[in-house]
Design a protein around this motif. Structure first.
Motif, PDB file in Angstrom:
ATOM      1  N   THR A  30       0.806  -1.234   0.000  1.00 28.50           N
ATOM      2  CA  THR A  30       0.000   0.000   0.000  1.00 28.50           C
ATOM      3  C   THR A  30       0.836   1.279   0.000  1.00 28.50           C
ATOM      4  OG1 THR A  30      -0.373   0.476   2.370  1.00 28.50           O
ATOM      5  CG2 THR A  30      -1.767  -1.246   1.381  1.00 28.50           C
ATOM      6  N   VAL A  31       2.138   1.146   0.155  1.00 26.76           N
ATOM      7  CA  VAL A  31       3.068   2.294   0.106  1.00 26.76           C
ATOM      8  C   VAL A  31       4.261   1.882  -0.757  1.00 26.76           C
ATOM      9  CG1 VAL A  31       2.426   3.175   2.390  1.00 26.76           C
ATOM     10  CG2 VAL A  31       4.281   1.491   2.194  1.00 26.76           C
ATOM     11  N   TRP A  32       5.086   2.837  -1.154  1.00 21.37           N
ATOM     12  CA  TRP A  32       6.283   2.470  -1.909  1.00 21.37           C
ATOM     13  C   TRP A  32       7.246   1.686  -1.024  1.00 21.37           C
ATOM     14  CZ3 TRP A  32      10.779   3.958   0.204  1.00 21.37           C
ATOM     15  CH2 TRP A  32      10.816   5.129   0.968  1.00 21.37           C
ATOM     16  N   GLY A  33       8.000   0.794  -1.659  1.00 13.50           N
ATOM     17  CA  GLY A  33       9.001   0.020  -0.939  1.00 13.50           C
ATOM     18  C   GLY A  33      10.156  -0.362  -1.847  1.00 13.50           C
ATOM     19  N   LEU A  34      11.294  -0.650  -1.235  1.00 11.79           N
ATOM     20  CA  LEU A  34      12.466  -1.125  -1.973  1.00 11.79           C
ATOM     21  C   LEU A  34      13.008  -2.351  -1.252  1.00 11.79           C
ATOM     22  CD1 LEU A  34      14.194   2.335  -2.528  1.00 11.79           C
ATOM     23  CD2 LEU A  34      13.227   0.882  -4.338  1.00 11.79           C
ATOM     24  N   VAL A  35      13.319  -3.388  -2.030  1.00 12.97           N
ATOM     25  CA  VAL A  35      13.840  -4.640  -1.490  1.00 12.97           C
ATOM     26  C   VAL A  35      15.257  -4.814  -2.021  1.00 12.97           C
ATOM     27  CG1 VAL A  35      13.576  -7.162  -1.526  1.00 12.97           C
ATOM     28  CG2 VAL A  35      11.544  -5.678  -1.484  1.00 12.97           C
ATOM     29  N   GLY A  36      16.236  -4.931  -1.141  1.00 13.20           N
ATOM     30  CA  GLY A  36      17.629  -5.102  -1.578  1.00 13.20           C
ATOM     31  C   GLY A  36      18.254  -6.326  -0.927  1.00 13.20           C
ATOM     32  N   VAL A  37      18.790  -7.216  -1.732  1.00 10.96           N
ATOM     33  CA  VAL A  37      19.316  -8.484  -1.198  1.00 10.96           C
ATOM     34  C   VAL A  37      20.734  -8.299  -0.642  1.00 10.96           C
ATOM     35  CG1 VAL A  37      19.835 -10.900  -1.668  1.00 10.96           C
ATOM     36  CG2 VAL A  37      17.886  -9.797  -2.793  1.00 10.96           C
ATOM     37  N   LEU A  38      20.870  -8.534   0.661  1.00  4.48           N
ATOM     38  CA  LEU A  38      22.155  -8.362   1.344  1.00  4.48           C
ATOM     39  C   LEU A  38      22.951  -9.660   1.382  1.00  4.48           C
ATOM     40  CD1 LEU A  38      23.965  -6.489   3.224  1.00  4.48           C
ATOM     41  CD2 LEU A  38      22.764  -7.572   5.142  1.00  4.48           C
ATOM     42  N   ARG A  39      22.252 -10.784   1.546  1.00  2.78           N
ATOM     43  CA  ARG A  39      22.930 -12.062   1.777  1.00  2.78           C
ATOM     44  C   ARG A  39      22.090 -13.169   1.143  1.00  2.78           C
ATOM     45  NH1 ARG A  39      24.354 -12.763   8.047  1.00  2.78           N
ATOM     46  NH2 ARG A  39      25.059 -10.628   7.625  1.00  2.78           N
TER      47      ARG A  39
END
Ligand SMILES: [Fe+3]
Ligand SMILES: [Fe+3]
Ligand SMILES: [Mg+2]
Lengths: 200, 200
Positions: free
Chosen positions: A91-100
């Motif tokens: 329902t809001v903007w999001g960012l997913v970043g893979v660390l491991r």
């Protein structure tokens, strides 16, 4: 707690807050925010172990920072071997970043009360950043790509995501309300700059 | 961690951030901020034990919240029996509110390279809120009023106070640089509103 390079997380929070302070529109948040997140996850030396622990049954959501007015939050998602989210929205903007490790992401779209897969499963490897939002695509399911190791991704959202009224969805198109909360009672103190300051 | 009414701290942070978001001048911050702090310290049921622990030798400074852009911070000061700060300054506005026990506060002023006591020692009892700042008086020394019990005060500052370049002063007027840092590696997660939200 072990010694970690927590400065990276502090610098990320400061830079993200400065970005949002200029009241940018969503495309700019996603573009510039992605750059900041890519920089943060490039080096895996800053996340304290306490916020990298898997649970035997459930994926974990450790809050790392929330803005004073809940304008944004930063969360560490930890998937044990084979763990997966339900299909859910944000329902809001999001960012997913893979660390491991690595993650599988399947996007969905709603059409006439049914959920349809949107594109193929994507494999997000270490260093990859992907956006979500009601504008760019808000429905997905994320899984650990490994059945024998932990994967961790760092997420940023345009709200205190653990307190957002969201939904989980089933393949038949039905849904139920979802408020995720958080797995942690304490968050890292990223604000002690005294050692650095005394050295300079 | 024991169950605490952490909502009080979250509501305080939210209200203080909303106040500062209107860019008020210092007198308004001190006045309206004092009201908010008085409300917070009126009831002693919300501070997690982890951030109320004295140290046998040193007074403790536990960060409870820092704003994303370090516009303000909230800190729990814990004095063991008989413990005292040196004479010190702040360089930014601050509010001191006594949550538990009582404190002695002695103000100072600098005059021709000497430190003079400004007024008498004040006894700050539970519920009292006192301001500091370069405008209203920035030099003081704070002590536990008790030699047989812990006292705790909650402080708010117009900066990430643990990272501010400050000074400690000696009675002869000499001083040395001082960056306080914090006693804690983790801070409370005040942002998990999921239980409340699910109940409503
Ligand atoms: Fe998601
Ligand atoms: Fe002080
Ligand atoms: Mg894509």
């Amino acid at each position: 707690m072990e010694t970690t390079n927590i400065k990276r997380l502090r610098d990320f929070v400061t830079a993200f807050a400065s970005l949002l302070d200029q009241n940018p529109k969503e495309p700019e948040i996603l573009e510039k925010g992605s750059e900041l997140l890519r920089e943060l996850i490039k080096t895996d030396d800053w996340l304290p172990n306490e916020f990298a622990q898997p649970h035997p049954q459930y994926y974990q959501q450790y809050l790392l920072h929330s803005d004073s007015l809940e304008r944004f939050s930063v969360v560490s998602f930890v998937w044990g071997p084979g763990q997966t989210t339900p299909i859910h929205n944000h329902t809001v903007w999001g960012l997913v970043g893979v660390l491991r490790g690595a993650e599988f992401a399947q996007n969905y779209q709603e059409q006439e009360g049914h959920l349809l897969k949107s594109g193929n499963v994507e494999t997000l490897t270490q260093g990859r950043v992907e956006p979500v939002s009601p504008t760019v695509g808000d429905l997905h399911k994320v899984s650990n790509a490994f059945d024998d190791q932990v994967s961790i991704s760092i997420h940023v959202y345009g709200a205190n995501i653990g307190a957002v009224n969201r939904s989980v969805f089933y393949e038949d198109g039905s849904s139920k309300p979802f408020i995720s909360g958080y797995s942690n009672k304490v968050i890292p103190n990223i604000w002690d700059r005294s050692v650095e300051l005394r050295t300079n």
